[in-house]
Design a protein around this motif. Structure first.
Motif, short mmCIF file in Angstrom:
data_model
loop_
_atom_site.label_atom_id
_atom_site.label_comp_id
_atom_site.label_asym_id
_atom_site.label_seq_id
_atom_site.Cartn_x
_atom_site.Cartn_y
_atom_site.Cartn_z
N ARG A 1 -7.70 -19.57 87.97
CA ARG A 1 -7.96 -20.46 89.06
C ARG A 1 -7.08 -20.82 89.77
O ARG A 1 -5.68 -21.21 89.22
N CYS A 2 -6.64 -20.79 91.19
CA CYS A 2 -5.68 -20.93 92.22
C CYS A 2 -5.63 -22.57 92.29
O CYS A 2 -6.45 -23.09 92.64
N PRO A 3 -4.43 -22.89 91.94
CA PRO A 3 -4.15 -24.41 92.08
C PRO A 3 -4.05 -24.92 93.70
O PRO A 3 -3.97 -26.11 93.83
N ASP A 4 -3.68 -23.80 94.31
CA ASP A 4 -3.64 -24.32 95.81
C ASP A 4 -4.76 -24.25 96.47
O ASP A 4 -5.23 -25.24 97.22
N CYS A 5 -5.50 -23.28 96.25
CA CYS A 5 -6.71 -23.19 97.30
C CYS A 5 -8.19 -23.44 96.32
O CYS A 5 -9.16 -23.44 97.21
N GLY A 6 -7.87 -23.38 94.98
CA GLY A 6 -8.93 -23.59 94.19
C GLY A 6 -9.96 -22.41 94.09
O GLY A 6 -10.91 -22.44 93.54
N THR B 1 -1.72 -12.51 91.47
CA THR B 1 -1.51 -13.42 92.98
C THR B 1 -3.06 -13.74 93.14
O THR B 1 -3.94 -12.93 93.09
N CYS B 2 -3.02 -14.93 93.70
CA CYS B 2 -4.39 -15.32 94.31
C CYS B 2 -4.75 -14.30 95.32
O CYS B 2 -4.10 -14.16 96.29
N PRO B 3 -6.11 -13.63 95.25
CA PRO B 3 -6.75 -12.48 96.21
C PRO B 3 -6.92 -13.66 97.51
O PRO B 3 -7.12 -13.03 98.62
N SER B 4 -6.91 -14.91 97.58
CA SER B 4 -7.61 -15.70 98.58
C SER B 4 -6.21 -16.18 99.53
O SER B 4 -6.19 -15.96 100.69
N CYS B 5 -5.23 -16.78 98.74
CA CYS B 5 -4.18 -16.98 99.71
C CYS B 5 -2.83 -16.39 99.34
O CYS B 5 -1.78 -16.80 99.83
N GLY B 6 -2.78 -15.78 98.16
CA GLY B 6 -1.55 -14.84 97.95
C GLY B 6 -0.65 -15.71 97.07
O GLY B 6 0.54 -15.05 96.65
ZN LIG Z 1 -5.30 -19.33 96.35
#
Ligand SMILES: [Zn+2]
Length: 69
Positions: free
Chosen positions: A7-12, A29-34
């Motif tokens: 779970r990405c702590p930046d974008c959730g 790496t988060c596939p949504s925000c990197g």
């Molecule tokens: Zn993210």
């Protein structure tokens, strides 16, 4: 190859990654925000968890990656 949930702590954003044993979150790496190194979640194999309660049920001898001896 075990499937890890992050779970990405930046974008959730929550996503799952197939990793070999020994690979850490720093390789992800988060596939949504990197964002690198997201939080590893331990609620694997159960997508019916509502909320972030203490859903950590460590079944003893429940297979998986128990190769630490
Ligand atoms: Zn993210």
């Amino acid at each position: 190859m075990p499937l890890y949930e992050y779970r990405c702590p930046d974008c959730g954003h929550r996503f799952e990654v197939l990793q070999r044993l020994g690979e850490g979150a720093e390789d992800v790496t988060c596939p949504s925000c990197g964002r690198p190194a997201p939080e590893k979640q331990f609620s694997t194999f159960s997508s019916s968890s509502t909320g972030d309660g203490g859903g950590f049920s460590a079944g003893a001898g429940c297979g998986g990656g128990g190769g630490f001896t």
